[in-house]
Design an enzyme around this catalytic site. Structure first.
Site, PDB file in Angstrom:
ATOM      1  N   HIS A  75       0.853  -1.199   0.000  1.00  0.00           N
ATOM      2  CA  HIS A  75       0.000   0.000   0.000  1.00  0.00           C
ATOM      3  C   HIS A  75       0.883   1.242   0.000  1.00  0.00           C
ATOM      4  O   HIS A  75       1.651   1.464   0.924  1.00  0.00           O
ATOM      5  CB  HIS A  75      -0.926  -0.005   1.216  1.00  0.00           C
ATOM      6  CG  HIS A  75      -2.123  -0.887   1.052  1.00  0.00           C
ATOM      7  ND1 HIS A  75      -3.298  -0.675   1.708  1.00  0.00           N
ATOM      8  CD2 HIS A  75      -2.326  -1.973   0.268  1.00  0.00           C
ATOM      9  CE1 HIS A  75      -4.180  -1.598   1.356  1.00  0.00           C
ATOM     10  NE2 HIS A  75      -3.604  -2.409   0.486  1.00  0.00           N
ATOM     11  N   TYR A 204      -9.340   6.078   6.997  1.00  0.00           N
ATOM     12  CA  TYR A 204      -9.611   6.387   8.402  1.00  0.00           C
ATOM     13  C   TYR A 204     -10.608   7.542   8.402  1.00  0.00           C
ATOM     14  O   TYR A 204     -10.304   8.612   7.862  1.00  0.00           O
ATOM     15  CB  TYR A 204      -8.334   6.827   9.124  1.00  0.00           C
ATOM     16  CG  TYR A 204      -7.307   5.716   9.321  1.00  0.00           C
ATOM     17  CD1 TYR A 204      -6.464   5.329   8.293  1.00  0.00           C
ATOM     18  CD2 TYR A 204      -7.176   5.076  10.556  1.00  0.00           C
ATOM     19  CE1 TYR A 204      -5.522   4.321   8.479  1.00  0.00           C
ATOM     20  CE2 TYR A 204      -6.237   4.070  10.755  1.00  0.00           C
ATOM     21  CZ  TYR A 204      -5.419   3.695   9.703  1.00  0.00           C
ATOM     22  OH  TYR A 204      -4.485   2.697   9.893  1.00  0.00           O
ATOM     23  N   PRO A 296      -5.516   0.634  18.263  1.00  0.00           N
ATOM     24  CA  PRO A 296      -5.179   0.164  16.914  1.00  0.00           C
ATOM     25  C   PRO A 296      -5.108   1.252  15.834  1.00  0.00           C
ATOM     26  O   PRO A 296      -4.695   0.965  14.710  1.00  0.00           O
ATOM     27  CB  PRO A 296      -6.307  -0.833  16.584  1.00  0.00           C
ATOM     28  CG  PRO A 296      -7.403  -0.519  17.530  1.00  0.00           C
ATOM     29  CD  PRO A 296      -6.813   0.109  18.728  1.00  0.00           C
ATOM     30  N   LYS A 300       0.052   0.047  15.008  1.00  0.00           N
ATOM     31  CA  LYS A 300       1.415  -0.094  15.541  1.00  0.00           C
ATOM     32  C   LYS A 300       1.633  -1.327  16.422  1.00  0.00           C
ATOM     33  O   LYS A 300       2.770  -1.721  16.671  1.00  0.00           O
ATOM     34  CB  LYS A 300       1.775   1.161  16.367  1.00  0.00           C
ATOM     35  CG  LYS A 300       2.057   2.373  15.507  1.00  0.00           C
ATOM     36  CD  LYS A 300       3.377   2.252  14.778  1.00  0.00           C
ATOM     37  CE  LYS A 300       3.515   3.158  13.589  1.00  0.00           C
ATOM     38  NZ  LYS A 300       3.388   2.522  12.287  1.00  0.00           N
ATOM     39  N   TYR A 394       3.759   6.525  10.262  1.00  0.00           N
ATOM     40  CA  TYR A 394       2.884   5.421   9.835  1.00  0.00           C
ATOM     41  C   TYR A 394       3.699   4.281   9.234  1.00  0.00           C
ATOM     42  O   TYR A 394       3.449   3.110   9.516  1.00  0.00           O
ATOM     43  CB  TYR A 394       1.845   5.940   8.828  1.00  0.00           C
ATOM     44  CG  TYR A 394       0.684   4.978   8.625  1.00  0.00           C
ATOM     45  CD1 TYR A 394      -0.410   4.982   9.486  1.00  0.00           C
ATOM     46  CD2 TYR A 394       0.686   4.057   7.578  1.00  0.00           C
ATOM     47  CE1 TYR A 394      -1.470   4.096   9.322  1.00  0.00           C
ATOM     48  CE2 TYR A 394      -0.367   3.160   7.407  1.00  0.00           C
ATOM     49  CZ  TYR A 394      -1.444   3.197   8.279  1.00  0.00           C
ATOM     50  OH  TYR A 394      -2.487   2.315   8.104  1.00  0.00           O
TER      51      TYR A 394
HETATM   52  P1  RFL Z   1      -0.767 -11.962  21.392  1.00  0.00           P
HETATM   53  O1  RFL Z   1      -1.168 -11.961  19.963  1.00  0.00           O
HETATM   54  O2  RFL Z   1      -1.770 -11.525  22.393  1.00  0.00           O
HETATM   55  O3  RFL Z   1      -0.263 -13.415  21.757  1.00  0.00           O
HETATM   56  C1  RFL Z   1       0.015 -13.816  23.080  1.00  0.00           C
HETATM   57  C2  RFL Z   1      -0.123 -15.317  23.171  1.00  0.00           C
HETATM   58  O4  RFL Z   1       0.220 -15.744  24.491  1.00  0.00           O
HETATM   59  C3  RFL Z   1      -0.738 -16.702  24.923  1.00  0.00           C
HETATM   60  N1  RFL Z   1      -0.788 -16.705  26.403  1.00  0.00           N
HETATM   61  C4  RFL Z   1      -0.203 -17.661  27.167  1.00  0.00           C
HETATM   62  N2  RFL Z   1       0.527 -18.728  26.844  1.00  0.00           N
HETATM   63  C5  RFL Z   1       0.975 -19.519  27.874  1.00  0.00           C
HETATM   64  N3  RFL Z   1       0.707 -19.247  29.181  1.00  0.00           N
HETATM   65  C6  RFL Z   1      -0.010 -18.158  29.544  1.00  0.00           C
HETATM   66  N4  RFL Z   1      -0.266 -17.909  30.812  1.00  0.00           N
HETATM   67  C7  RFL Z   1      -0.504 -17.318  28.512  1.00  0.00           C
HETATM   68  N5  RFL Z   1      -1.238 -16.181  28.495  1.00  0.00           N
HETATM   69  C8  RFL Z   1      -1.395 -15.833  27.225  1.00  0.00           C
HETATM   70  C9  RFL Z   1      -2.037 -16.249  24.289  1.00  0.00           C
HETATM   71  O5  RFL Z   1      -2.970 -17.321  24.198  1.00  0.00           O
HETATM   72  C10 RFL Z   1      -1.553 -15.778  22.920  1.00  0.00           C
HETATM   73  O6  RFL Z   1      -1.584 -16.801  21.949  1.00  0.00           O
HETATM   74  O7  RFL Z   1       0.530 -11.058  21.640  1.00  0.00           O
HETATM   75  P2  RFL Z   1       1.807 -10.806  20.668  1.00  0.00           P
HETATM   76  O8  RFL Z   1       2.297 -12.099  20.097  1.00  0.00           O
HETATM   77  O9  RFL Z   1       2.712  -9.919  21.420  1.00  0.00           O
HETATM   78  O10 RFL Z   1       1.206 -10.018  19.398  1.00  0.00           O
HETATM   79  C11 RFL Z   1       0.719  -8.707  19.534  1.00  0.00           C
HETATM   80  C12 RFL Z   1      -0.376  -8.453  18.503  1.00  0.00           C
HETATM   81  O11 RFL Z   1      -1.342  -9.497  18.621  1.00  0.00           O
HETATM   82  C13 RFL Z   1      -1.066  -7.092  18.698  1.00  0.00           C
HETATM   83  O12 RFL Z   1      -0.130  -6.107  19.048  1.00  0.00           O
HETATM   84  C14 RFL Z   1      -1.786  -6.619  17.417  1.00  0.00           C
HETATM   85  O13 RFL Z   1      -2.819  -7.494  17.066  1.00  0.00           O
HETATM   86  C15 RFL Z   1      -2.361  -5.216  17.600  1.00  0.00           C
HETATM   87  N6  RFL Z   1      -3.145  -4.771  16.440  1.00  0.00           N
HETATM   88  C16 RFL Z   1      -2.529  -4.235  15.321  1.00  0.00           C
HETATM   89  N7  RFL Z   1      -1.174  -4.170  15.250  1.00  0.00           N
HETATM   90  C17 RFL Z   1      -0.547  -3.708  14.118  1.00  0.00           C
HETATM   91  O14 RFL Z   1       0.685  -3.633  14.087  1.00  0.00           O
HETATM   92  N8  RFL Z   1      -1.253  -3.325  12.998  1.00  0.00           N
HETATM   93  C18 RFL Z   1      -2.637  -3.358  12.992  1.00  0.00           C
HETATM   94  O15 RFL Z   1      -3.230  -3.073  11.953  1.00  0.00           O
HETATM   95  C19 RFL Z   1      -3.325  -3.803  14.188  1.00  0.00           C
HETATM   96  N9  RFL Z   1      -4.656  -3.881  14.228  1.00  0.00           N
HETATM   97  C20 RFL Z   1      -4.555  -4.850  16.464  1.00  0.00           C
HETATM   98  C21 RFL Z   1      -5.284  -4.404  15.332  1.00  0.00           C
HETATM   99  C22 RFL Z   1      -5.232  -5.408  17.563  1.00  0.00           C
HETATM  100  C23 RFL Z   1      -6.612  -5.484  17.554  1.00  0.00           C
HETATM  101  N10 RFL Z   1      -7.240  -6.073  18.693  1.00  0.00           N
HETATM  102  C24 RFL Z   1      -8.294  -7.000  18.619  1.00  0.00           C
HETATM  103  C25 RFL Z   1      -6.686  -5.864  20.005  1.00  0.00           C
HETATM  104  C26 RFL Z   1      -6.666  -4.465  15.312  1.00  0.00           C
HETATM  105  C27 RFL Z   1      -7.351  -4.985  16.430  1.00  0.00           C
HETATM  106  C28 RFL Z   1      -8.847  -4.988  16.392  1.00  0.00           C
HETATM  107  C1  PHB Z   2      -6.892  -3.888  10.193  1.00  0.00           C
HETATM  108  O1  PHB Z   2      -6.981  -4.067   8.977  1.00  0.00           O
HETATM  109  O2  PHB Z   2      -7.285  -4.727  11.015  1.00  0.00           O
HETATM  110  C2  PHB Z   2      -6.346  -2.598  10.687  1.00  0.00           C
HETATM  111  C3  PHB Z   2      -5.701  -1.749   9.797  1.00  0.00           C
HETATM  112  C4  PHB Z   2      -5.217  -0.532  10.229  1.00  0.00           C
HETATM  113  C5  PHB Z   2      -5.369  -0.177  11.549  1.00  0.00           C
HETATM  114  C6  PHB Z   2      -5.986  -1.043  12.449  1.00  0.00           C
HETATM  115  C7  PHB Z   2      -6.477  -2.251  12.025  1.00  0.00           C
HETATM  116  O3  PHB Z   2      -4.916   1.040  11.963  1.00  0.00           O
END
Ligand code: RFL
Ligand code: PHB
Length: 403
Positions: A75, A204, A296, A300, A394
């Site tokens: 993108h 956005y 989100p 980041k 970004y």
């Molecule tokens: P995770 O993905 O939460 O994984 C942690 C893992 O640890 C396990 N766990 C355990 N395992 C053993 N013993 C325990 N006691 C445990 N407790 C927990 C869990 O089951 C899990 O499998 O953390 P990790 O790996 O650090 O990854 C981080 C990312 O998941 C998170 O930062 C992103 O998803 C945030 N995020 C976004 N980040 C971006 O860079 N770009 C994006 O576009 C973006 N969009 C988003 C997002 C997060 C969102 N939500 C739902 C919070 C959009 C959304 C909606």
């Molecule tokens: C997504 O596609 O899930 C997404 C993209 C950009 C964001 C947050 C979430 O800033």
């Protein structure tokens, strides 16, 4: 009691744990991952969609990029729409050639899982009662329950990649830990659908009805989000209600083109800014959401997790390959510098793009805060220098080297 041995014990098989495991293996450093839930459950979480170049490069280094390189979308830019008035942020032009990749976290996780399985590396899914022991000593270990038995895992280092609700962070004594937190008075309701996305790039949208984001996963799969009050639950939102509200928040031309369809997944994520300092304690390191959460809005979260992984891989490589155990002391300071930039950027974008309504924000009253933020957004969108500030953050700041 079964006993296991490895150099690095990794708690959590989310993207942080899996990516770190792959990169350490490439450096000849052995590792075992313990995950609380099943692999299927991990893949059911729909989260990030936008990857910075740093993460794309790490996936290549990890040898898990084949599908991402084929199916991920480069993108060049995105849009910010304020009450229907659109501004295009041309990332490539504003940053001197940098772009981001649109490829879902679910796919990243799937690819890393497959690479780990192919390399026959040990992962214990559905491991319960994980406990970290002796993290300040030279012989740390982890105990856990697996298939009805208690296991003991001896290791040199433990890495907490277990997300915000994990156990690792809480192992750092309270008097050593400082936690910074801001909880936002709203959440994001996300919907995934097999419908052609409304636009080729992300939009956005700031609107009087609240924030909305039009994102995507491919030419046939869309991901949309709506700002909703924290009191709402997913059951309050039928698919029809979601689509109707989204149309009212998108710019008119986009609303007119929106293709709707049944949801594949719908969930609400609360918005939070959170940092735990320090990120290293004895032989324990925290990585990703275990140490920090961002709202989100700036995409980041996963990208900050990736920069932690990059820093820790360099550190552990130096520990094992250059016999320099003292270099672990660098981890927290290097990781936190980049984390705080990501925190500030996500907070700033979130503050400018959401509607705070009647909810208290800071010492400034709501009406005044809203005006300050609207004016700030207008200022940054109105001139090239402002657009550059947004674009450079970004696409992601560069990774810092060890000293
Ligand atoms: P995770 O993905 O939460 O994984 C942690 C893992 O640890 C396990 N766990 C355990 N395992 C053993 N013993 C325990 N006691 C445990 N407790 C927990 C869990 O089951 C899990 O499998 O953390 P990790 O790996 O650090 O990854 C981080 C990312 O998941 C998170 O930062 C992103 O998803 C945030 N995020 C976004 N980040 C971006 O860079 N770009 C994006 O576009 C973006 N969009 C988003 C997002 C997060 C969102 N939500 C739902 C919070 C959009 C959304 C909606
Ligand atoms: C997504 O596609 O899930 C997404 C993209 C950009 C964001 C947050 C979430 O800033």
């Amino acid at each position: 009691m079964p006993t296991l041995n490895t150099q690095v014990a990794i708690i959590g098989a989310g993207p942080s744990g899996l990516l770190l495991g792959q990169l350490l293996t490439k450096q000849g450093i052995s590792n075992i991952i313990l995950e609380r839930v099943s692999g299927e459950y991990v893949l059911g979480r729909i989260r990030a969609g936008i990857l910075e170049q740093g993460l794309v490069d790490l996936m290549r280094e990890a040898g898990a990029s084949e599908r991402m390189d084929k199916e991920g979308e480069a993108h060049d830019g995105f849009e910010i729409a304020v009450n229907g008035k659109r501004t295009h942020i041309n990332l490539q032009e504003l940053t001197g050639g940098k772009t981001v990749m649109c490829y879902g976290q679910t796919e990243i996780t799937r690819d890393l899982m497959a690479a780990r399985e192919k390399a026959r590396l040990q992962t214990y899914y559905e491991a319960s009662d994980v406990e970290l022991q002796n993290v300040k000593s030279d012989s740390p270990s982890v105990s856990f329950q697996y298939q009805g038995e208690t296991y003991q895992l001896a290791c040199d280092y433990i890495v907490g990649c277990d997300g915000y609700h994990g156990v690792s962070r809480k192992t750092i004594p309270e008097h050593v830990r400082t936690e910074f937190e801001r909880v936002y008075p709203f959440g994001w309701l996300g919907l995934l659908s097999d419908t052609p996305p409304v636009a080729e790039e992300l939009i956005y949208c700031k609107s009087e009805r609240g924030f909305a984001l039009a994102s995507r996963r491919s030419t046939t799969r869309s991901r949309y989000y709506l700002q909703v009050p924290l009191t709402d639950s997913v059951e309050d939102w039928s698919d029809d209600a979601f689509w109707d509200e989204l149309k009212m928040r998108l710019p008119n031309e986009s609303a007119a083109k929106l293709v709707t369809g049944p949801s594949l997944e719908k969930s609400i994520a609360p918005l939070r800014s959170f940092v735990c300092e320090p990120m290293q304690y004895g032989k324990l390191f925290l990585v990703g959401d275990a140490a920090h959460i961002v709202p989100p809005t700036g995409a980041k979260g996963l990208n900050l997790a990736a920069s932690d992984v990059a820093t820790l891989t360099k550190i552990l490589t130096r520990v094992y390959c250059d016999n320099d155990p003292a270099c672990i002391e660098q981890y927290s300071a290097i990781a936190l510098r980049r984390v705080w930039h990501g925190e500030r950027f996500s907070w700033w974008l979130s503050s400018m793009l959401h509607n705070f309504g009647e909810t208290a924000v800071s010492e400034i009253d709501n009406k005044t805060f809203e005006r300050f933020m609207s004016s700030e957004l207008e200022y940054y969108l109105a001139n090239e220098e402002g657009l550059k500030v947004i674009a450079n953050q970004y696409v992601g700041l560069p990774y810092e080297e060890l000293y």
